[in-house]
Design a protein around this motif. Structure first.
Motif, mmCIF file in Angstrom:
data_model
loop_
_atom_site.group_PDB
_atom_site.id
_atom_site.type_symbol
_atom_site.label_atom_id
_atom_site.label_comp_id
_atom_site.label_asym_id
_atom_site.label_seq_id
_atom_site.Cartn_x
_atom_site.Cartn_y
_atom_site.Cartn_z
ATOM 1 N N ARG A 126 0.755 -1.070 -0.333
ATOM 2 C CA ARG A 126 -0.178 0.219 -0.169
ATOM 3 C C ARG A 126 0.881 1.392 0.282
ATOM 4 N NH1 ARG A 126 -5.180 1.439 3.863
ATOM 5 N NH2 ARG A 126 -5.055 1.818 1.964
ATOM 6 N N THR A 127 1.824 0.995 0.600
ATOM 7 C CA THR A 127 2.547 2.276 0.944
ATOM 8 C C THR A 127 4.653 1.917 0.219
ATOM 9 O OG1 THR A 127 1.610 3.087 3.024
ATOM 10 C CG2 THR A 127 3.855 4.179 2.048
ATOM 11 N N ASN A 221 15.419 7.606 8.003
ATOM 12 C CA ASN A 221 14.245 7.852 7.559
ATOM 13 C C ASN A 221 13.229 8.090 6.549
ATOM 14 O OD1 ASN A 221 15.874 10.262 8.445
ATOM 15 N ND2 ASN A 221 16.697 11.184 6.961
ATOM 16 N N LEU A 222 13.606 7.159 6.126
ATOM 17 C CA LEU A 222 12.142 6.829 5.092
ATOM 18 C C LEU A 222 11.466 5.993 5.503
ATOM 19 C CD1 LEU A 222 13.425 5.845 2.086
ATOM 20 C CD2 LEU A 222 11.470 7.495 2.202
ATOM 21 N N LEU A 224 10.865 5.857 9.307
ATOM 22 C CA LEU A 224 9.965 6.572 10.186
ATOM 23 C C LEU A 224 9.450 8.128 10.065
ATOM 24 C CD1 LEU A 224 13.922 7.390 12.435
ATOM 25 C CD2 LEU A 224 11.837 5.743 12.527
ATOM 26 N N MET A 225 9.547 8.301 9.355
ATOM 27 C CA MET A 225 9.349 9.657 8.280
ATOM 28 C C MET A 225 7.827 9.245 6.856
ATOM 29 S SD MET A 225 12.333 12.303 8.231
ATOM 30 C CE MET A 225 10.944 13.842 7.165
ATOM 31 N N HIS A 226 7.953 8.047 6.261
ATOM 32 C CA HIS A 226 6.837 6.754 5.699
ATOM 33 C C HIS A 226 5.871 6.270 5.843
ATOM 34 C CE1 HIS A 226 6.007 10.638 2.136
ATOM 35 N NE2 HIS A 226 7.571 11.113 3.069
ATOM 36 N N MET A 227 7.422 5.283 6.896
ATOM 37 C CA MET A 227 6.394 3.557 7.618
ATOM 38 C C MET A 227 5.728 3.150 6.187
ATOM 39 S SD MET A 227 6.667 3.135 10.176
ATOM 40 C CE MET A 227 7.185 4.360 11.747
ATOM 41 N N PRO A 228 6.565 3.010 4.893
ATOM 42 C CA PRO A 228 6.465 2.812 3.921
ATOM 43 C C PRO A 228 6.236 0.478 4.011
ATOM 44 C CG PRO A 228 8.423 3.766 3.300
ATOM 45 C CD PRO A 228 8.166 3.373 5.056
ATOM 46 N N ASP A 229 5.855 -0.254 3.417
ATOM 47 C CA ASP A 229 5.787 -1.189 3.316
ATOM 48 C C ASP A 229 7.252 -1.814 2.611
ATOM 49 O OD1 ASP A 229 2.830 -1.623 4.531
ATOM 50 O OD2 ASP A 229 2.073 -0.906 2.351
ATOM 51 N N VAL A 259 11.397 -0.107 15.358
ATOM 52 C CA VAL A 259 9.946 -0.210 14.597
ATOM 53 C C VAL A 259 9.501 -2.292 15.142
ATOM 54 C CG1 VAL A 259 8.642 -0.159 12.381
ATOM 55 C CG2 VAL A 259 9.929 1.974 14.169
ATOM 56 N N ASN A 261 7.083 -4.440 13.547
ATOM 57 C CA ASN A 261 6.689 -4.467 12.474
ATOM 58 C C ASN A 261 6.734 -5.770 11.787
ATOM 59 O OD1 ASN A 261 4.233 -4.230 9.784
ATOM 60 N ND2 ASN A 261 4.301 -2.768 11.361
ATOM 61 N N ARG A 263 6.496 -6.152 8.568
ATOM 62 C CA ARG A 263 7.109 -6.257 7.699
ATOM 63 C C ARG A 263 8.563 -6.069 7.666
ATOM 64 N NH1 ARG A 263 2.654 -3.940 8.181
ATOM 65 N NH2 ARG A 263 0.993 -3.074 6.802
ATOM 66 N N LEU A 264 9.226 -5.184 8.669
ATOM 67 C CA LEU A 264 10.968 -5.526 8.637
ATOM 68 C C LEU A 264 11.043 -7.010 9.136
ATOM 69 C CD1 LEU A 264 8.926 -2.400 9.124
ATOM 70 C CD2 LEU A 264 11.642 -2.103 10.549
#
Lengths: 297, 297
Positions: A126-127, A221-222, A224-229, A259, A261, A263-264
């Motif tokens: 989604r992200t 930074n990506l 923490l600042m966008h939380m992409p999948d 973080v 999750n 996903r990580l």
């Protein structure tokens, strides 16, 4: 809406890839046009699309920049401050407007991101954050297949990873910021620093690790600042053997488990990946941008 | 849709502000409830809303976290990894679900951002970044009044500004990252480092400048990674005299003219600003979240 074609352009600094595709994405014609001034290459672009075997229903353009990609702006589709001779103020509508169909314009990196999202390493997200590291550094972030933007497209290549001069005496070569990310890790910076490209230095773990650490600053930074999948890293520099592993390792160290999750994954091997479409990402994304144009009408 | 009320909660670590508002935002009742365990304070919350003088049509909640704010998630509205006793796994739907109306849950910082966007320093923006610097550091980014997110809300307080130990020997106090932004500039870090709060150090330009420089790293990253129309910095630390000026100055130096846009005025005085709503931003945003809930139905 079963007949008609999508006109797509992947506009790069050295060449334009132009394609005609069916709505299902199948390419029926394709050409390469050398990038010169707009006055020189726009007529070739117009001629290619004018010869389409069926009516063109919409255009999608994924272009080098900086370019105005805000559909609400009167200058939508216009090149802004590019130093490329002749391009400042040029507009894709100048060459495509006469077809009288909707035009969607986005950046080359957003186009490649959309391509990878649709058919490549970003499928199912989604992200999605797609970063290219080549002659420059740029990142596109998608939400549900559409690129995010603020008052302009993002310029993440110019974040500042924080160089330790005792470890890395190279001062960077960005004309604006010296040692911003692009000034440290883009292809020209690496050649200036070590006299060769990073893929020739794959045996030098310290060098790969240094560059990987800078890129990991962007990766963290990506997160923490966008939380992409998922994070995709493409472009010529990203292909250097061992680099993606160094980015994963340094990103995990930076985040240090904060973080939490699924996903990580522990080694970030499914979270930080390389592209799957290769050179086709851009034109695939441009065709999808044409589909966006169709949906808006 | 002219009768009925919106139930709003600003849920903080020490108190809940609960309010009943008309759809135009006018507050008709308001109370404070001390934050204890959910078992202790949820009944007080339920009692306040049960006594509403008119039917409640929707709830908006702006809450401390970490909390699941993805409406598509089965755990929407559930506290995740908070160390706060009793709160992990607690869910706003446990106390509000019995009203049988839609509930929108977002973070406290996103709620304050929405409040400032609607009635405060963020009015008129399409993309707004609101950062609070207090006991922690957090940023919400809005697009057209709605908070952006990826697989989770953002966690920008944990970016890494790059500390030069020769200039700043304080190692930082984030339990995960030591010298991430929060570990360097949040209220507890400043007290640990200098024995007092930053507003007591306003005459010490070097200290104000040091903290302002770290915050400017976030500001510059926000510009390059979100391109907001405006940046708001609130919270107790941000109130220190001279700090916002230091942030403006250091952000301008960092960007060095690269991002050319009229929104970034020469001194960044209209671009980087303090909040206007003060303590009312959170509940104002929570009421607006209730309106989002109404629009979704």
């Amino acid at each position: 809406m079963t007949d008609g074609l999508i006109g797509a352009i992947e506009a790069g600094g050295t060449k334009f890839v132009c394609a005609l595709a069916r709505f299902d994405g199948a390419i029926v014609a394709r050409t390469r046009i050398a990038t010169r001034t707009p006055a020189e290459c726009f007529p070739d672009v117009a001629a290619f699309f004018a010869a389409a075997p069926a009516p063109i229903a919409a255009f999608g353009v994924a272009s080098f920049g900086p370019i105005d990609i805000d559909p609400a702006s009167p200058a939508y589709g216009t090149f802004t401050t590019t130093p490329k001779p002749g391009w400042q103020g040029a507009r894709f509508h100048d060459v495509l407007g006469s077809f009288g169909v909707p035009i969607v314009v986005d950046t080359d990196v957003n186009g490649a991101a959309i391509g990878e999202w649709l058919q490549g390493a970003g499928q199912g997200t989604r992200t999605l954050a797609y970063t290219t590291i080549g002659t420059g550094v740029g990142t596109g972030v998608l939400r549900d297949g559409h690129a995010l933007m603020g008052f302009s497209h993002y310029e993440m290549g110019h974040i500042h990873p924080g160089r330790d001069a005792a470890i890395d005496p190279f001062a960077g070569d960005c004309p604006y910021h010296s040692d911003c990310l692009e000034g440290l890790v883009a292809g020209p910076a690496i050649i200036k620093r070590w006299g060769t490209s990073l893929d020739q230095l794959a045996d030098d773990r310290a060098k790969i690790d240094l560059i990987g650490g800078y890129i990991a600053d962007l990766a963290a930074n990506l997160v923490l600042m966008h939380m992409p999948d998922r994070l995709i890293f493409g472009g010529g520099v990203a292909k250097a053997p061992g680099l993606i592993e160094a980015v994963r390792h340094r990103t995990a160290a930076r985040l240090n488990g904060y973080v939490k999750n699924p996903r990580l994954d522990p080694g970030l091997e499914t979270y930080i990946v390389t592209p799957r479409l290769g050179d086709d990402a851009g034109i695939t994304g441009a065709i999808e941008l044409g589909r966006h144009a169709l949906r808006q009408t």
